[in-house]
Design an enzyme around this catalytic site. Sequence first.
Site, PDB file in Angstrom:
ATOM      1  CB  SER A 244      -0.951   0.016   1.206  1.00  0.00           C
ATOM      2  OG  SER A 244      -2.054  -0.838   0.976  1.00  0.00           O
TER       3      SER A 244
ATOM      4  CE  LYS B 268      -4.519   2.062  -0.821  1.00  0.00           C
ATOM      5  NZ  LYS B 268      -3.857   0.752  -0.711  1.00  0.00           N
TER       6      LYS B 268
ATOM      7  CB  SER C  40      -4.548   1.714   3.445  1.00  0.00           C
ATOM      8  OG  SER C  40      -3.679   1.235   2.444  1.00  0.00           O
TER       9      SER C  40
END
Length: 511
Positions: free
Chosen positions: A51, A54, A111
Site C-alpha cells: 500500500s 498509494k 488505505s
Amino acid sequence: MARRAVLLLAAALALFGASAAEAGTPALVVDAASGRVLYADRATDPWYPASVTKLMTAYVALDLVRQGKFSMNSLLTMSPEATREPPSKMGFKPGTQLTLENALRIIMVKSANDVSMMIGENLAGSVENYAALMNEASRRLGMRESRWYNQNGLPDERQQTSARDMAILARALIHEFPEHEDLFRIGALKLGRKIIRNHNGMLGRYPGADGMKTGFICMGGFNIVATATQNGRRLIAVVMGYPSARERDLRAADLFDHGFASSGWAMQTVDQLPPSPLMSPPNMRSVICGPNKRQPQEDDETAVVAAAPGGNADNPIASLFSPSTFSVASAGAARSLGGRTSLGPRVEFEPVPIWLGATPGTVADEDGKTKAKPVAIAAKPVQSKRVRGRNLEPVAAAASLTPPVAGTNPGEGAAVTTLRSGPSPASRSALSGNLQAKPAADAKPKLGAVGAGAKAKPGHGQIRAKPALPAAALDGVELRRDAKAKPRPVAKPARRPETAASASEKRAAAQ
C-alpha cells in the site's frame, strides 16, 4: 554426475541463505532537504510495495490538480468494479460520490483499495491509463526500479519498487506539494459516527513523526515510508519486508535515531545509490502467510514468522527473519544501529471530518448506507373560516407562541398554528343585526326549540322541575346527620339584669 549437481545446488542455496541472513531487508534513511543518504541497506533491491503504492497514486492526483485538469473539490463516483476490490476498503455502494480531497484522505489513513481504484478510474478513465501516468511520473523523478500496474498495491508480480525509489517519491511530495502536506499526517478521520484511525504506528509515538504511509501484502511483508522532524531537520526513513508492524516500526525508529545523530555532509545523495543485481523481488508469501497461519493485517503488532520446513538453509527467504537479522548488523559498523526495543504509547488524535458528496450533508453509517440530512417540514397554510360573523384568523408560529397543548405531536413544532378568535370590522354590523333581529313568523324552529307557533314536545327542549315532596310526607322523616360533621355550637340567649321586682317574684315562687 547427477549426485555432484545436487551437491552443487545445495551448496549454492546454503550460500544464498547465509548471505540473505547477513543482508537483511531493505532499509534507508535520507535527509529530506539535501537528499543525503544517512544509512542504506539493500536500498535499491526490487520489492513488492503493497500500500505504499498509494503515495504514487496521490502524487499523480496532485500533479493533475497542479496542471488545472482537476481540483481538490472535483467529484469522483464509485464504480461497480471498484466496489469489488478486496479489503482494506470503505465498502461504499456503486454511485457513491466523494471529493478528490476526501478520497486522498481516505487512502492515506484507511488505505482503502476501492477508493484508490475510484481515483484512477475517475481521473484517467481506467486503471491502466492511470498506471501509465504513474510510470511516466516515476521516470521523470528518476525512480529506476519502480513498475506500476494498479493504484492500490494489491498483489501483482509485475508491480515493484525499491526503498531508494520511495525515498525519492517522498522528497518529491514534500517539496512539490507543501500545501498538501497535511494529507500524510492525519491521525484519524470521522465519517458520520465512524472513527477511522491511521495504520501508521509512528504517528504520535516517535518524537516528531509527521507522515507518511504504511503497507502490507504477504508477498512483500510489512513496509513503511515515514518522515520525522526534530530541531528543524526532517528525515525520511524507508523500511520494507518486515514480519510485523511492530518490528517494522521499531526498525524505522532506530533509523531515525541513527539519522538525527548523523550530519551526513560527506554522504552520497539518494539518486547516486548503485543499482541492485536483483532483477525481481523475493516472494515472501510462504513465510509471512504460509499454511495454517493467521492472515495478518496492515497494522498487526504481532510477528507471524516461523521457520519453513527444512530449515533456513533450504529456505533463503526465511533466513531474512532470523534473530541475527534484527539484533546484529552486517557490512561492518554501517548496519550497527541502536537496537531500539520500544516506542511511545499510542495516542488519540482529533479526527478530521470527511463526508460524502460535494459538501457536508449526507453521511455513511457503519454499514456503508447513506442517510439524508433531515429537512424541516413546512407548515401547511390554514384558511380563515367565518362562523356567525366571527372571523378565525390564522396566526403563524413564531417565538411568541404559547407552549403546545399536551397531546400534540412534538415533532411538528415548526408547523404549529394557533387560531385567534375575534370579530372582524366587516362582521360587526352583521353581528349586531343578527343579535337584535326578531325571528320570522314562518321560520321553522329547530328541533326542541319553543317559539312562536311551535308546540313543545315532551323530551325536546323542555326543562322540567322536580316535584316537591308534600308537607305530610316530611312528617316523621328523621334527618340524618353526618357522623363526621361537628355540631355547631348553639348560642346562649343574653342574660337580662335582675330588677327588685323580679327578685321578689322569684322568692315568692320559691316559697
